[in-house]
Design a protein around this motif. Structure first.
Motif, PDB file in Angstrom:
ATOM      1  N   MET A 202      39.191  48.410  37.093  1.00 16.48           N
ATOM      2  CA  MET A 202      37.738  48.492  37.708  1.00 16.48           C
ATOM      3  C   MET A 202      38.126  47.803  39.001  1.00 16.48           C
ATOM      4  SD  MET A 202      35.511  47.861  34.633  1.00 16.48           S
ATOM      5  CE  MET A 202      33.850  47.195  35.408  1.00 16.48           C
ATOM      6  N   VAL A 203      38.574  46.639  39.053  1.00 17.85           N
ATOM      7  CA  VAL A 203      38.623  45.678  40.221  1.00 17.85           C
ATOM      8  C   VAL A 203      39.475  46.172  41.255  1.00 17.85           C
ATOM      9  CG1 VAL A 203      39.374  43.614  41.140  1.00 17.85           C
ATOM     10  CG2 VAL A 203      38.229  43.855  38.857  1.00 17.85           C
TER      11      VAL A 203
ATOM     12  N   ASN B 288      37.185  36.159  38.147  1.00 19.78           N
ATOM     13  CA  ASN B 288      38.303  35.766  37.762  1.00 19.78           C
ATOM     14  C   ASN B 288      39.263  35.884  38.989  1.00 19.78           C
ATOM     15  OD1 ASN B 288      41.028  36.195  36.500  1.00 19.78           O
ATOM     16  ND2 ASN B 288      40.194  36.731  34.737  1.00 19.78           N
TER      17      ASN B 288
ATOM     18  N   ARG C 135      44.704  42.889  44.552  1.00 15.65           N
ATOM     19  CA  ARG C 135      44.775  42.721  45.715  1.00 15.65           C
ATOM     20  C   ARG C 135      46.391  43.073  46.247  1.00 15.65           C
ATOM     21  NH1 ARG C 135      40.537  38.561  47.825  1.00 15.65           N
ATOM     22  NH2 ARG C 135      38.746  40.166  47.633  1.00 15.65           N
TER      23      ARG C 135
ATOM     24  N   ALA D  70      38.053  49.295  43.091  1.00 14.02           N
ATOM     25  CA  ALA D  70      37.170  48.885  43.969  1.00 14.02           C
ATOM     26  C   ALA D  70      37.772  48.580  45.250  1.00 14.02           C
ATOM     27  CB  ALA D  70      36.148  47.780  43.394  1.00 14.02           C
ATOM     28  N   GLU D  71      39.009  47.536  44.922  1.00 12.03           N
ATOM     29  CA  GLU D  71      39.632  46.769  46.035  1.00 12.03           C
ATOM     30  C   GLU D  71      40.295  48.067  46.903  1.00 12.03           C
ATOM     31  OE1 GLU D  71      40.489  43.410  47.326  1.00 12.03           O
ATOM     32  OE2 GLU D  71      38.238  43.559  46.439  1.00 12.03           O
TER      33      GLU D  71
ATOM     34  N   THR E  21      33.539  39.205  47.385  1.00 13.66           N
ATOM     35  CA  THR E  21      34.181  39.734  46.202  1.00 13.66           C
ATOM     36  C   THR E  21      34.459  38.838  45.203  1.00 13.66           C
ATOM     37  OG1 THR E  21      36.369  39.385  47.370  1.00 13.66           O
ATOM     38  CG2 THR E  21      35.274  41.534  47.527  1.00 13.66           C
TER      39      THR E  21
ATOM     40  N   ALA F 156      32.986  38.434  30.405  1.00 16.61           N
ATOM     41  CA  ALA F 156      33.812  39.818  30.040  1.00 16.61           C
ATOM     42  C   ALA F 156      33.227  40.658  30.930  1.00 16.61           C
ATOM     43  CB  ALA F 156      33.513  40.361  28.620  1.00 16.61           C
ATOM     44  N   CYS F 157      31.805  40.349  31.377  1.00 22.41           N
ATOM     45  CA  CYS F 157      31.095  41.582  32.097  1.00 22.41           C
ATOM     46  C   CYS F 157      30.470  40.415  33.360  1.00 22.41           C
ATOM     47  CB  CYS F 157      30.170  42.269  31.661  1.00 22.41           C
ATOM     48  SG  CYS F 157      30.852  42.846  29.997  1.00 22.41           S
TER      49      CYS F 157
ATOM     50  N   LEU G 138      41.182  39.345  40.499  1.00 19.63           N
ATOM     51  CA  LEU G 138      40.995  39.930  41.902  1.00 19.63           C
ATOM     52  C   LEU G 138      42.313  39.840  42.985  1.00 19.63           C
ATOM     53  CD1 LEU G 138      38.883  40.627  43.792  1.00 19.63           C
ATOM     54  CD2 LEU G 138      38.453  38.111  44.309  1.00 19.63           C
TER      55      LEU G 138
ATOM     56  N   LEU H 112      31.437  38.663  42.816  1.00 14.17           N
ATOM     57  CA  LEU H 112      31.206  39.700  41.856  1.00 14.17           C
ATOM     58  C   LEU H 112      32.619  39.641  40.816  1.00 14.17           C
ATOM     59  CD1 LEU H 112      30.437  42.424  44.858  1.00 14.17           C
ATOM     60  CD2 LEU H 112      28.859  41.289  42.887  1.00 14.17           C
ATOM     61  N   VAL H 113      33.755  39.172  41.460  1.00 10.14           N
ATOM     62  CA  VAL H 113      34.988  39.265  40.522  1.00 10.14           C
ATOM     63  C   VAL H 113      35.282  37.784  40.178  1.00 10.14           C
ATOM     64  CG1 VAL H 113      37.423  39.993  39.951  1.00 10.14           C
ATOM     65  CG2 VAL H 113      35.550  41.292  41.395  1.00 10.14           C
TER      66      VAL H 113
ATOM     67  N   ASN I  99      29.725  47.082  30.329  1.00 14.15           N
ATOM     68  CA  ASN I  99      31.099  47.435  30.671  1.00 14.15           C
ATOM     69  C   ASN I  99      32.019  46.219  30.998  1.00 14.15           C
ATOM     70  OD1 ASN I  99      30.571  50.315  30.376  1.00 14.15           O
ATOM     71  ND2 ASN I  99      29.961  50.269  32.487  1.00 14.15           N
ATOM     72  N   LYS I 100      33.052  45.929  30.086  1.00 13.04           N
ATOM     73  CA  LYS I 100      33.968  44.858  30.374  1.00 13.04           C
ATOM     74  C   LYS I 100      34.554  45.119  31.765  1.00 13.04           C
ATOM     75  CE  LYS I 100      37.751  42.403  28.509  1.00 13.04           C
ATOM     76  NZ  LYS I 100      38.906  42.584  27.385  1.00 13.04           N
ATOM     77  N   GLN I 101      34.699  44.000  32.467  1.00 14.12           N
ATOM     78  CA  GLN I 101      35.319  44.318  34.014  1.00 14.12           C
ATOM     79  C   GLN I 101      36.742  43.952  33.569  1.00 14.12           C
ATOM     80  OE1 GLN I 101      35.326  40.906  37.124  1.00 14.12           O
ATOM     81  NE2 GLN I 101      33.996  42.075  37.916  1.00 14.12           N
TER      82      GLN I 101
ATOM     83  N   ARG J  19      39.681  50.975  47.315  1.00 12.15           N
ATOM     84  CA  ARG J  19      38.778  51.854  48.160  1.00 12.15           C
ATOM     85  C   ARG J  19      38.164  50.793  49.053  1.00 12.15           C
ATOM     86  NH1 ARG J  19      37.615  54.099  43.251  1.00 12.15           N
ATOM     87  NH2 ARG J  19      37.013  56.525  43.441  1.00 12.15           N
ATOM     88  N   ARG J  20      37.943  49.694  49.211  1.00 11.09           N
ATOM     89  CA  ARG J  20      37.588  48.837  50.137  1.00 11.09           C
ATOM     90  C   ARG J  20      38.459  48.703  51.123  1.00 11.09           C
ATOM     91  NH1 ARG J  20      37.666  43.328  51.574  1.00 11.09           N
ATOM     92  NH2 ARG J  20      39.185  42.697  50.104  1.00 11.09           N
TER      93      ARG J  20
END
Lengths: 262, 299
Positions: A8-9, A104, A112, A12-13, A98, B69-70, A108, A101-102, A2-4, A15-16
């Motif tokens: 998605m970010v 870019n 935020r 996740a942020e 974070t 990309a991922c 990110l 995991l992210v 799955n492309k990020q 919820r965090r």
């Protein structure tokens, strides 16, 4: 695979940050405090009006009282919370974790910004709706009241983002709070006093009107629309300019962040 | 695959990486070794785009990691416990990792079980022991079943069973065709798991190659097992032969097995076993680093 994506970010942020217990409790307390302040002040004003002697004229509670006071309190509390909580990410390892995991950074940081902007908006909007419904009579009707709430919510959101940008820039909660106090309280108090300084005094005094707290407050002032629409539009532009400036500086600082906890 | 080419990095005028070039191949565990302060962690942070290099490139599967990309599916990363969110619970941290990777959050329980943290998911990471923190960090690295793994000192703080477990995990990943880059200053541990080794000292690559080739290229050593190792070491010392303990054996280099056996026999020491072996990774590293230092001082 799955492309990020930004979505998605952001999810996740959100919820965090927004849905953790400490945030929900704090924002709940701020909202309740604002409501109590407003109800309490209006009740006090009504009591005073009912018991005033004929020689003393006591005005009825106004929109300023019912919405302006809680707006001021929420703005103050939320900005302090933003300064401390967003800077704390850099000392508790969350910012580094974070970023692993992210990778870019733009995505990110953008997520935020969106999260804190929405939180600031909702922090004012939720109690504001309650106040608008209860006090719509003194606020020129439900439509006017809701519009006031909307403007105040945007104002809190933007001022919160300015503080978020400062926290990203300095990465220390205490330092961010001090800068907030300087921007919000000290500078607006001191700068008008400088009006007596030869040559630059006038400019310094005039500059006070363009400080973040002044422009965001004017943005929330419904009475300006119609009476001085230009000033209101300038307030919006100035608020957005402050947000853009601080976020650009924050982004530059974030680009240099190497993930070591401080 | 991780490709690092001509990487250079300085902090405040002090060069910490100097022309570092190596590749962590697919299907292979590459051990990245060096003493504390050699530049291993700096190299890995540059690969992870946590900081930038002054010059050179660090690519993951052909491109910088931040352009993936991922990201979670390209490379799983563990950079140490300071890159863990201390105030989050293990469950929340892995859920975050799942969300940004597009993996169903229901995988969190399975991930926690896979690293033997099933009962600790609701506790904050700050309350975890050192080994537990490493396990949760590894779990986050494995969330999206990445094609590459990069782990910085993952065995620190693990108990022997944990180390054995990690070895199994890494071997399984490499056997699936993934690239594993693993840094450690514990050379004896890397000897057991790495296929290839890159040796770094003071920011320079001092040696790299297949584990077997490196060890075969070093001096041979003789491993002697005896119940009287103290006396045996004294005998070797009297003959001017450098001897040291190597696990349960006494290890000597620079002499043949025949000569070592004769010395023991002449001193009346009973020997249980006597075998010639390649140099240990530690021996190779020490001799290589010494040669580098000698070369540098001659210049």
């Amino acid at each position: 695979m799955n492309k990020q994506t930004f979505g998605m970010v952001f999810g996740a942020e959100f919820r965090r940050i927004a849905l953790r217990t400490s945030t929900l409790v704090a924002m709940g307390i701020f909202a309740v405090a604002a409501l109590l302040l407003s109800f309490g002040f209006v009740a006090l004003a009504q009591f005073a009006a009912a018991n005033a002697s004929e020689e003393i004229a006591v005005t009825a509670p106004s929109g300023l009282t019912s919405l302006g006071l809680p707006y001021g309190l929420i703005c103050f509390l939320f900005c302090i919370f933003t300064a401390i909580t967003s800077a704390h990410d850099y000392s508790n390892g969350a910012a580094a974790a974070t970023l692993v995991l992210v990778p870019n950074r733009g995505r990110l940081l953008g997520a935020r910004v969106a999260v804190w902007g929405i939180m600031g908006f909702l922090q004012m909007f939720v109690p504001g709706i309650i106040l608008a419904i209860v006090f719509m009579g003194s606020m020129g009707g439900l439509g006017q009241a809701l519009l006031s709430v909307l403007l105040c919510s945007c104002s809190v959101s933007l001022y919160g983002l300015i503080v978020f940008g400062v926290a990203t820039l300095v990465r220390r909660g205490a330092f961010a709070v001090v800068i907030y106090f300087l921007i919000d309280i000290v500078v607006p108090l001191v700068m008008p006093m400088a009006s007596g300084i030869p040559t630059i005094g006038g400019a310094l005094s005039e500059a006070t009107h363009y400080m973040p707290n002044a422009v965001t407050m004017r943005l929330a002032d419904l009475t300006l629309i119609g009476s001085d629409t230009v000033a209101w539009v300038i307030a919006i532009a100035a608020s957005l300019a402050w947000v853009a400036l601080v976020l650009v500086l924050g982004r530059l600082s974030f680009n240099r962040y190497a993930g070591k906890t401080s | 695959m991780i490709q690092i080419e001509h990487l250079k990095k300085s902090y405040g005028g002090k060069e910490v990486l100097s022309d570092v070039t190596f590749t962590a191949q697919d299907g292979c565990i590459t051990g990245f070794v060096g003493p504390n302060g050699a530049g291993k962690s700096t190299t890995m942070r540059i690969v992870a785009c946590m900081e930038g290099a002054d010059s050179g490139t660090a690519l993951v599967n052909g491109r910088p990691f931040r352009e993936a990309a991922c990201p979670s599916a390209e490379m799983g990363i563990y950079l140490g416990n300071e890159y863990l969110p201390m105030t989050m619970t293990g469950q929340d941290y892995l859920a975050y990792a799942c969300r940004v990777a597009g993996v169903d959050v229901s995988a969190v329980d399975r991930l926690l079980d896979s690293v033997e943290l099933g009962g600790a998911g609701r506790k904050t990471i700050a309350s975890y022991s050192l080994g537990m923190k490493q396990r949760v960090g590894l779990a986050a690295a494995l969330v999206a079943d990445p094609t590459t793994l990069m782990l910085d000192e993952p065995v620190n703080g693990l108990d022997p069973m944990g180390v054995q477990w990690l070895r199994g995990v890494l071997r399984a990943q490499a056997d699936k065709g993934k690239a594993v880059l693993l840094s450690s200053h514990l050379l004896s541990e890397l000897e057991l798991v790495a296929d290839r080794v890159v040796m770094l000292d003071h920011g320079h690559i001092v040696a790299q190659g297949a584990m077997g080739d490196l060890e075969a290229g070093g001096d041979k050593r003789v491993l002697i097992h005896t119940s009287d190792d103290v006396a045996l070491m004294k005998v070797f010392a009297q003959h001017g032969v450098a001897a040291k303990r190597d696990g349960v054996n006494v290890s000597v280099s620079g002499i043949t097995a025949r000569d070592a056996g004769k010395m023991a026999y002449d001193a009346g020491i009973l020997v249980d076993s006597l075998v010639t072996a390649n140099s240990s990774l530690e021996d190779v590293f020490m001799s290589t680093a010494a040669q580098e230092e000698k070369g540098a001082s001659n210049e």
